[in-house]
Design a protein around this motif. Structure first.
Motif: not given
Length: 198
Positions: A1-27
């Motif tokens: 069953m699909e969970k209700r998430r606080k942030v649902t935009n798939p772009l959020a996954l890409a941001v989280l994945a980038e931050l798994l590697v290292e801290s950075m700014h949005p640009y």
């Protein structure tokens, strides 16, 4: 069953994945997504990227780590992943990979109403679609081959391979549909229902 998430935009996954590697700014996140070809999988612009970053911050998945400033650029806020953000990323990824989700592509809508178009129009339009699908598939093959030639590991191209498989399957489906629409019994049945309205 699909969970209700606080942030649902798939772009959020890409941001989280980038931050798994290292801290950075949005640009920097945006630049890396583009450099790695992930902009083909995530529809975004600079504004939507910053909006998602703010949503993730409010949800507690990322935090502001520091603000950096050099003389040539404006201030930039560097973000870091929180433990909650790391958990959210892996939980969300596990759900997306393991559980099929019914999506509502626009082509499905068009197919559900296809009988309204004349068989000749349908054949002509689907022939155009088939050509466009072939062209897109050729472009993806070129991108994938170029990346492989440059030493990119296959796992970083898996979304392109998936997209190529889907395009080829759709093209085969469209080719079969075109042949069905050309059948005399279908044309005759369509004319009986809609012929007087054209």
């Amino acid at each position: 069953m699909e969970k209700r998430r606080k942030v649902t935009n798939p772009l959020a996954l890409a941001v989280l994945a980038e931050l798994l590697v290292e801290s950075m700014h949005p640009y920097e996140m945006g630049r890396r997504l583009k450099d790695n070809g992930k902009d083909r999988s995530f529809k975004y612009n600079r504004g939507s990227l910053y909006m998602v970053v703010e949503q993730l911050r409010k949800a507690g998945f990322i935090i502001e780590q520091e603000t950096v400033r050099d003389t040539q650029r404006p201030e930039r806020t560097v973000y870091a992943l929180t433990d909650e953000g790391r958990h959210e990323f892996y939980d969300w990824m596990r759900e997306l990979v393991a559980q099929p989700r019914h999506e509502y592509p626009q082509f499905g809508v068009a197919l559900s109403l296809l009988s309204v178009l004349s068989p000749a129009d349908s054949v002509e339009l689907l022939t155009q679609r088939s050509a466009a699908l072939s062209e897109e598939a050729d472009e993806i093959r070129t991108v994938v081959q170029s990346a492989l030639d440059d030493g990119v590991r296959w796992v970083f191209l898996v979304e392109d391979e998936y997209r190529l498989t889907v395009l080829e399957a759709e093209r085969r489906f469209v080719t079969g549909l075109i042949e069905s629409l050309k059948q005399p019994d279908y044309i005759r049945a369509w004319q009986e229902i809609f012929g007087s309205q054209t």
